[in-house]
Structure formats: C-alpha cells, structure tokens
Design an enzyme around this catalytic site. Sequence first.
Site, PDB file in Angstrom:
ATOM      1  N   ASP A 170      57.533  33.103  23.874  1.00 22.94           N
ATOM      2  CA  ASP A 170      56.853  31.990  24.513  1.00 22.94           C
ATOM      3  C   ASP A 170      55.970  32.493  25.648  1.00 22.94           C
ATOM      4  O   ASP A 170      56.029  33.660  26.044  1.00 22.94           O
ATOM      5  CB  ASP A 170      57.818  30.889  24.958  1.00 22.94           C
ATOM      6  N   ASN A 178      49.789  25.025  33.518  1.00 24.31           N
ATOM      7  CA  ASN A 178      49.410  23.612  33.431  1.00 24.31           C
ATOM      8  C   ASN A 178      49.188  23.007  34.813  1.00 24.31           C
ATOM      9  O   ASN A 178      48.214  22.274  35.036  1.00 24.31           O
ATOM     10  CB  ASN A 178      50.496  22.815  32.703  1.00 24.31           C
ATOM     11  N   HIS A 183      46.111  20.619  31.961  1.00 26.81           N
ATOM     12  CA  HIS A 183      46.679  20.639  30.604  1.00 26.81           C
ATOM     13  C   HIS A 183      45.645  21.022  29.545  1.00 26.81           C
ATOM     14  O   HIS A 183      46.008  21.564  28.501  1.00 26.81           O
ATOM     15  CB  HIS A 183      47.288  19.277  30.280  1.00 26.81           C
ATOM     16  N   ASP A 187      46.414  23.802  26.872  1.00 25.57           N
ATOM     17  CA  ASP A 187      46.263  23.675  25.420  1.00 25.57           C
ATOM     18  C   ASP A 187      45.434  24.820  24.853  1.00 25.57           C
ATOM     19  O   ASP A 187      45.706  25.314  23.749  1.00 25.57           O
ATOM     20  CB  ASP A 187      45.596  22.339  25.081  1.00 25.57           C
ATOM     21  N   GLU A 210      55.752  25.622  24.472  1.00 27.32           N
ATOM     22  CA  GLU A 210      55.093  26.926  24.473  1.00 27.32           C
ATOM     23  C   GLU A 210      55.880  27.964  23.680  1.00 27.32           C
ATOM     24  O   GLU A 210      55.645  29.170  23.809  1.00 27.32           O
ATOM     25  CB  GLU A 210      54.898  27.411  25.905  1.00 27.32           C
TER      26      GLU A 210
END
Length: 313
Positions: A170, A178, A183, A187, A210
């Site tokens: 991850d 974030n 965000h 993304d 994630e």
Amino acid sequence: MRIVLVDPSRAVQRAMTRLIEEGGHEVASFADGTEALAFITQDPTVRAMITSTQPVNISGIELCAAVRKLSGSRRALHVMLMSSSDDYYLAVTALDNGADDFIHKPPNPDELRARLRLADRVTAMKQQLIFHATTDSLTGLLNRRAFFDVAAEMCDAATAGASLSAVMFDVDHFKRINDTHGHEIGDQVLAAVGAEAKLIDGKAGRLGGEEFCVLLPSETADALECASALQQTVRALRFGRDDKAFAVTCSFGVAEWEADDAIDRMLRRADMAMYEAKKSGRDRIVASDTFKLTTSHDEWRGAARLGKRARAT
C-alpha cells in the site's frame, strides 16, 4: 466478431464460413467438438460459437453446456445450436443446456446474418457489463470481488502443485497525501500506482483504499524481485505541480503458498509482512518467512488494527 463453427462436414464448414465471412466476421472451423472447446478456452477473443448437433467426439448439446460453463460470469460468449431437425424438444434442450439461440440447418443467409448481428450486439453489451462489474474504476485493476474470484482459481492450481505467491502493498502516508494535497491528487497517486501494478505479469487487484495485491505464479524469490522492481518504479513517480512536485513510496509484504494453504491464510501472512515493513520504517519489502508471524487470531486482528493506524500516519 470472431466465431467458432463446429460441424463434421467439410462441405458444410465451407458453405457456412462463406456466409459468415460475408457478414464481416472471422471464422475458425472445426469438425471435432473437443478441439473447438480447447480453441475457445485458449482464445478469449472468440465471442460466438455455432455448432451442429453431432460434431466429432462430443454432442452439440454437451458442447453448448461446456462452453456455457467456460464462459461463466466473466466472459461474453453467444452459443448457437444448428440442426436440420424441426424437433421442438431439441431446441428446448439446447436452450436449457446453455445455448442462446437455435437455428435451422442449412440457415437462411439473411436470417443467419441477422442473428449474428444480434450476437454481436449482445456480447458487446455483456463485455461492458463484465468490465464494470470486475474492474476498479479508478485504477483499472481487478476490484476486490473479481480479485478473489481469480485468486480461487489460482489457489486450485497451487493445490495441484503450481507455484503461487502474493505481493501485498500500500501507499505510505496516504492519509497525509490526501490531507496535504487533496483527494484529487490522492486519486492520481492511486491511479498511477495501479497502472504500474497492471504491467506486472500476474493478477493485480485493488483490495480497498490504498491497498493492492498481486498474485504471481512464482516462488518467493521471484516475487521479491517483482516487488523490488515495482518499488523502484513507484519511487520514480512524481505528482503535483513542478514547483511542488512530490514522490511517494509503498511498503510491501510477500508470502508464498504453503502445503494445505488457503487464500485467506496466504494473504494474512502477506498483510502481516507488509505491516512489518511499515513498522520497520516503510518503503521496505518484507517476506513472511523472514520474521515470526503472530499465530493467535485475536493477536492478528489487533496487529491488523495497529497496521491500519500506522498506514494512516
């Protein structure tokens, strides 16, 4: 559209192939139904099959059932049984055994082409539905449900003796990304990391948030090499504006299939290895056989919760 035609008569094959190709389709013809089934299994671009009732080595009804089982819920295949008989119950039996359509032999050319246009439309729609049902929209990887469906198949192969390893990873400090950059940038990070994972010769999925996992038909040593290569490519990624561009890292856990294993146990070992990578400084790769895993289920659940908090910081 690529179509498989199955009929024991070479003359029928030639005549049908000509009709089908005149409609703009590509044809692969077979007399032997088992050979046709093997071809369809190996070639995912096949979208339709037309079979007579009596190909070599297998009945047309049995072939329809086998192809329908092969397609399952993850492949769009239109199955047609073709017969010179007007037996009503034959058509019913065919439809009950996986056929989508029943056509008279020899077919009327206009009717055949119209039915193939229908098959083209239907399979195209099915392909879109399957894509949206199995694909994570942000990363293009398998979504969680599809990943575990594929994992079950790979575990069956591993039980039979094939090699299998899991690389779980991850994005480090993803919550901070974030919170700091927004965000939308977060993304972008997930999409970019997913794009790199998609290039790996394995089955990659986004398990949630994630967290990602790749299943590889290999042993630990090869899985560690794969994780190392992915670690380097992720480090090289840059996000944000030029004057405020930043890099990201990932933490990796690697586990190999063991005798009498199960997918949840193998992924638990990979997850614990990833947690160990987090705990020891992040941007690291840890194999599950290099440290002592927690064996108690309650202790593992507690460690997993700690891992989630660690990954959030």
